[in-house]
Design a protein around this motif. Structure first.
Motif, short mmCIF file in Angstrom:
data_model
loop_
_atom_site.label_atom_id
_atom_site.label_comp_id
_atom_site.label_asym_id
_atom_site.label_seq_id
_atom_site.Cartn_x
_atom_site.Cartn_y
_atom_site.Cartn_z
N GLN A 1 47.57 -15.60 66.82
CA GLN A 1 48.52 -15.75 65.72
C GLN A 1 47.96 -16.65 64.62
O GLN A 1 48.06 -16.34 63.43
N ILE A 2 47.33 -17.76 65.03
CA ILE A 2 46.77 -18.71 64.06
C ILE A 2 45.58 -18.10 63.34
O ILE A 2 45.45 -18.21 62.11
N ILE A 3 44.67 -17.44 64.09
CA ILE A 3 43.50 -16.83 63.45
C ILE A 3 43.93 -15.70 62.52
O ILE A 3 43.38 -15.55 61.42
N ALA A 4 44.93 -14.91 62.93
CA ALA A 4 45.44 -13.85 62.06
C ALA A 4 45.99 -14.44 60.76
O ALA A 4 45.79 -13.89 59.67
N ALA A 5 46.67 -15.58 60.87
CA ALA A 5 47.19 -16.25 59.67
C ALA A 5 46.03 -16.71 58.79
O ALA A 5 46.10 -16.62 57.55
N VAL B 1 37.20 -6.56 60.25
CA VAL B 1 37.24 -7.75 61.11
C VAL B 1 36.50 -7.41 62.40
O VAL B 1 36.75 -6.36 62.99
N MET B 2 35.58 -8.27 62.82
CA MET B 2 34.83 -8.06 64.06
C MET B 2 35.02 -9.24 65.00
O MET B 2 35.07 -10.39 64.56
N CYS B 3 35.11 -8.94 66.28
CA CYS B 3 35.23 -9.96 67.32
C CYS B 3 34.32 -9.57 68.48
O CYS B 3 33.98 -8.40 68.64
N ILE C 1 44.93 -10.03 67.39
CA ILE C 1 44.77 -10.26 65.95
C ILE C 1 45.06 -8.97 65.20
O ILE C 1 45.75 -8.96 64.17
N ALA C 2 44.51 -7.85 65.71
CA ALA C 2 44.74 -6.56 65.06
C ALA C 2 46.22 -6.21 65.00
O ALA C 2 46.74 -5.76 63.97
N GLU C 3 46.92 -6.45 66.11
CA GLU C 3 48.36 -6.15 66.15
C GLU C 3 49.13 -7.01 65.16
O GLU C 3 50.04 -6.52 64.48
N THR D 1 39.12 1.68 57.00
CA THR D 1 39.28 0.25 56.75
C THR D 1 40.57 0.03 55.97
O THR D 1 41.06 0.95 55.30
N PRO D 2 41.17 -1.17 56.05
CA PRO D 2 40.74 -2.31 56.87
C PRO D 2 41.02 -2.06 58.34
O PRO D 2 41.99 -1.38 58.69
N CYS D 3 40.16 -2.61 59.20
CA CYS D 3 40.28 -2.36 60.63
C CYS D 3 39.65 -3.52 61.40
O CYS D 3 39.04 -4.41 60.82
N LEU D 4 39.81 -3.47 62.73
CA LEU D 4 39.22 -4.49 63.60
C LEU D 4 38.42 -3.80 64.71
O LEU D 4 38.86 -2.79 65.26
#
Length: 266
Positions: free
Chosen positions: A99-103, A116-118, A134-136, A173-176
């Motif tokens: 949630q924090i990283i998505a913000a 976005v890559m992880c 994060i994607a959700e 895109t945009p995508c993860l």
């Protein structure tokens, strides 16, 4: 186009593990490394930069010393770094962390052609949950377990590796994307990159920076806002030193048998 890579600083498994009284890891007292799967995501982003000239932004959530890790990745070729760091974020589980990283990513800004890559998962938790979450939370299409990535304009084609084969998936895109170690071989820091690493920006997103983001809610971040409850955490006891027997003759075999018999193993 920019590629945002989410990375994590994890405990070095060759060093000691320290646990706080509240059950969370005492990361400040442990040796750390860059999470291995995240390095594959970094390399995938840098390859796209080599091909297209896109900007590579590396993002992490952690204590202030995590800036050193960001500088190392900048020395590999990333353009800038973002450190998400605040006491309010400490002790977050995967739900709160995503949630924090998505913000933070939302605060950076996500354009139509961004990716976005992880890494697939972190070696300290092995949950493989943060990337998909994060994607959700950003409402992005996602593909996990990427073994090959091709980008053509706004189209991304990913070879998704499975236990019994693979599937090719196309998305826009945009995508993860989450990356596995079979995707590539991460590059080393370059000499010129090391010299230039401290000339490139690393921004710090603290609580004040992100507090107005819709995803930031004090009730769902940090240790208090984390729905995962750990029953008990502890530092594993040190094991005794092993015994080495030299030789490959009958006497050595008899000596080994005597040791095993004394320990009631045979």
């Amino acid at each position: 186009m920019k590629v945002i890579v989410c990375v994590k600083q994890v405990p070095d498994t060759s060093g000691k593990v320290a646990v706080k009284p509240d059950g969370t890891l005492d990361r400040a007292s442990m040796l750390t490394i860059i999470n291995p799967d995240d390095l594959n995501a970094v390399e995938a982003a840098l390859k796209l930069k080599d091909e297209t000239g896109c900007e590579v932004v590396v993002v992490t959530m952690g204590p202030p010393p995590a800036e050193k890790m960001l500088r190392e990745i900048i020395a590999m070729g990333a353009d800038r770094g973002v450190l998400i760091s605040a006491r309010e974020f400490g002790g977050s589980d995967t739900f709160a962390t995503s949630q924090i990283i998505a913000a933070g990513i939302n605060h950076l800004g996500l354009n139509d052609d961004d990716i976005v890559m992880c890494g697939r998962q972190a070696i300290d938790g092995d949950t493989a949950q943060v990337g998909p979450q994060i994607a959700e939370k950003l409402n992005l299409p996602q593909i996990t377990y990427a073994g090959d990535i091709k980008v053509d304009g706004r189209e991304v084609i990913v070879k998704r590796m499975l236990e019994d084969g693979f599937m090719n998936i196309k998305m826009k895109t945009p995508c993860l994307i989450t990356c596995i170690k079979e995707l590539n071989e991460p590059r080393y820091m370059s000499t010129f990159g090391i010299f230039d690493a401290y000339n490139k920006p690393v921004e710090v997103f603290d609580y004040e920076t992100l507090k107005d983001e819709p995803l930031i809610d004090k009730n769902t971040i940090g240790l208090q806002g984390s729905p995962t409850n750990i029953l008990v955490s502890f530092t594993p006891p040190l094991k005794g030193a092993g015994v080495m027997l030299e030789g490959a003759d009958k006497n050595t075999c008899n000596e080994l048998a005597a040791i095993l018999e004394k320990k009631h193993i045979i």
